[in-house]
Write a protein that holds these residues in place. Structure first.
Motif, PDB file in Angstrom:
ATOM      1  N   VAL A 169       0.844  -1.198   0.000  1.00  0.00           N
ATOM      2  CA  VAL A 169       0.000   0.000   0.000  1.00  0.00           C
ATOM      3  C   VAL A 169       0.882   1.252   0.000  1.00  0.00           C
ATOM      4  O   VAL A 169       0.596   2.227  -0.702  1.00  0.00           O
ATOM      5  CB  VAL A 169      -0.969  -0.002   1.205  1.00  0.00           C
ATOM      6  N   VAL A 170       1.964   1.229   0.759  1.00  0.00           N
ATOM      7  CA  VAL A 170       2.904   2.359   0.772  1.00  0.00           C
ATOM      8  C   VAL A 170       3.508   2.548  -0.614  1.00  0.00           C
ATOM      9  O   VAL A 170       3.609   3.679  -1.112  1.00  0.00           O
ATOM     10  CB  VAL A 170       4.000   2.155   1.843  1.00  0.00           C
ATOM     11  N   LEU A 171       3.916   1.468  -1.260  1.00  0.00           N
ATOM     12  CA  LEU A 171       4.476   1.568  -2.609  1.00  0.00           C
ATOM     13  C   LEU A 171       3.450   2.124  -3.597  1.00  0.00           C
ATOM     14  O   LEU A 171       3.793   2.933  -4.467  1.00  0.00           O
ATOM     15  CB  LEU A 171       4.988   0.207  -3.077  1.00  0.00           C
ATOM     16  N   THR A 204       8.340   3.010  -8.319  1.00  0.00           N
ATOM     17  CA  THR A 204       8.825   2.059  -7.322  1.00  0.00           C
ATOM     18  C   THR A 204       9.239   0.743  -7.957  1.00  0.00           C
ATOM     19  O   THR A 204      10.222   0.138  -7.538  1.00  0.00           O
ATOM     20  CB  THR A 204       7.764   1.800  -6.241  1.00  0.00           C
ATOM     21  N   SER A 205       8.524   0.304  -8.978  1.00  0.00           N
ATOM     22  CA  SER A 205       8.893  -0.961  -9.628  1.00  0.00           C
ATOM     23  C   SER A 205      10.261  -0.859 -10.278  1.00  0.00           C
ATOM     24  O   SER A 205      11.034  -1.815 -10.269  1.00  0.00           O
ATOM     25  CB  SER A 205       7.837  -1.356 -10.660  1.00  0.00           C
ATOM     26  N   VAL A 206      10.583   0.299 -10.818  1.00  0.00           N
ATOM     27  CA  VAL A 206      11.889   0.505 -11.439  1.00  0.00           C
ATOM     28  C   VAL A 206      12.960   0.641 -10.369  1.00  0.00           C
ATOM     29  O   VAL A 206      14.046   0.073 -10.478  1.00  0.00           O
ATOM     30  CB  VAL A 206      11.862   1.754 -12.351  1.00  0.00           C
ATOM     31  N   LEU A 211      13.081  -0.575  -7.450  1.00  0.00           N
ATOM     32  CA  LEU A 211      13.331  -1.822  -6.738  1.00  0.00           C
ATOM     33  C   LEU A 211      13.910  -2.916  -7.631  1.00  0.00           C
ATOM     34  O   LEU A 211      14.239  -3.990  -7.147  1.00  0.00           O
ATOM     35  CB  LEU A 211      12.038  -2.330  -6.091  1.00  0.00           C
ATOM     36  N   SER A 212      14.060  -2.631  -8.910  1.00  0.00           N
ATOM     37  CA  SER A 212      14.559  -3.663  -9.816  1.00  0.00           C
ATOM     38  C   SER A 212      16.068  -3.818  -9.692  1.00  0.00           C
ATOM     39  O   SER A 212      16.786  -2.914  -9.282  1.00  0.00           O
ATOM     40  CB  SER A 212      14.191  -3.321 -11.268  1.00  0.00           C
ATOM     41  N   ARG A 213      16.540  -4.960 -10.056  1.00  0.00           N
ATOM     42  CA  ARG A 213      17.972  -5.268  -9.982  1.00  0.00           C
ATOM     43  C   ARG A 213      18.763  -4.394 -10.955  1.00  0.00           C
ATOM     44  O   ARG A 213      19.843  -3.914 -10.630  1.00  0.00           O
ATOM     45  CB  ARG A 213      18.203  -6.742 -10.288  1.00  0.00           C
ATOM     46  N   GLU A 214      18.216  -4.171 -12.152  1.00  0.00           N
ATOM     47  CA  GLU A 214      18.926  -3.383 -13.144  1.00  0.00           C
ATOM     48  C   GLU A 214      19.172  -1.957 -12.643  1.00  0.00           C
ATOM     49  O   GLU A 214      20.249  -1.401 -12.834  1.00  0.00           O
ATOM     50  CB  GLU A 214      18.154  -3.350 -14.469  1.00  0.00           C
ATOM     51  N   GLU A 215      18.173  -1.365 -12.036  1.00  0.00           N
ATOM     52  CA  GLU A 215      18.319  -0.004 -11.528  1.00  0.00           C
ATOM     53  C   GLU A 215      19.351   0.042 -10.407  1.00  0.00           C
ATOM     54  O   GLU A 215      20.163   0.966 -10.327  1.00  0.00           O
ATOM     55  CB  GLU A 215      16.965   0.525 -11.027  1.00  0.00           C
ATOM     56  N   SER A 216      19.331  -0.960  -9.560  1.00  0.00           N
ATOM     57  CA  SER A 216      20.306  -1.022  -8.473  1.00  0.00           C
ATOM     58  C   SER A 216      21.723  -1.135  -9.028  1.00  0.00           C
ATOM     59  O   SER A 216      22.639  -0.443  -8.560  1.00  0.00           O
ATOM     60  CB  SER A 216      19.990  -2.208  -7.565  1.00  0.00           C
ATOM     61  N   GLU A 217      21.894  -1.982 -10.006  1.00  0.00           N
ATOM     62  CA  GLU A 217      23.210  -2.138 -10.624  1.00  0.00           C
ATOM     63  C   GLU A 217      23.645  -0.860 -11.332  1.00  0.00           C
ATOM     64  O   GLU A 217      24.812  -0.476 -11.281  1.00  0.00           O
ATOM     65  CB  GLU A 217      23.194  -3.316 -11.594  1.00  0.00           C
TER      66      GLU A 217
END
Length: 107
Positions: free
Chosen positions: A25-27, A85-87, A89-95
């Protein structure tokens, strides 16, 4: 004793599921504020108003987030960046962020 342990484990798992539901819900609130920011330009104010409201504080608490002013400022900063938020939290964005930090440190 076995029934008590099983019951405690079940209650703990139920609590964890409820916490994840409130975190979702927060996301969703963050995504709505980002959409408002892109459309009307008032996203950070919207998320701050929600987070400071009674319902917002309740949802944040149930999600395991302490609803203090530091959290509100962090939510506002996140919304002002405009990354969904979906972007985020994604691995690609983190990398990508880690690579950018490494490049900045190397320069």
């Amino acid at each position: 004793m076995r029934d008590f342990v099983d019951g405690s484990a079940f209650n703990y798992e139920q609590g964890q599921r409820a916490r994840k539901l409130f975190a979702a819900v927060v996301l969703a609130a963050l995504d709505d504020a980002i959409a408002d920011d892109k459309k009307y330009g008032n996203g950070p104010e919207q998320i701050a108003r929600w987070a400071r409201s009674r319902d917002g504080r309740e949802v944040l608490s149930c999600a395991g987030i302490d609803p203090n002013e530091r959290v509100v400022k962090g939510l506002m900063e996140f919304v002002s960046k405009g990354v969904r938020t979906s972007v985020a939290l994604s691995r690609e964005e983190s990398e990508r962020r880690m690579a950018a930090l490494d490049d900045a440190e190397a320069a």
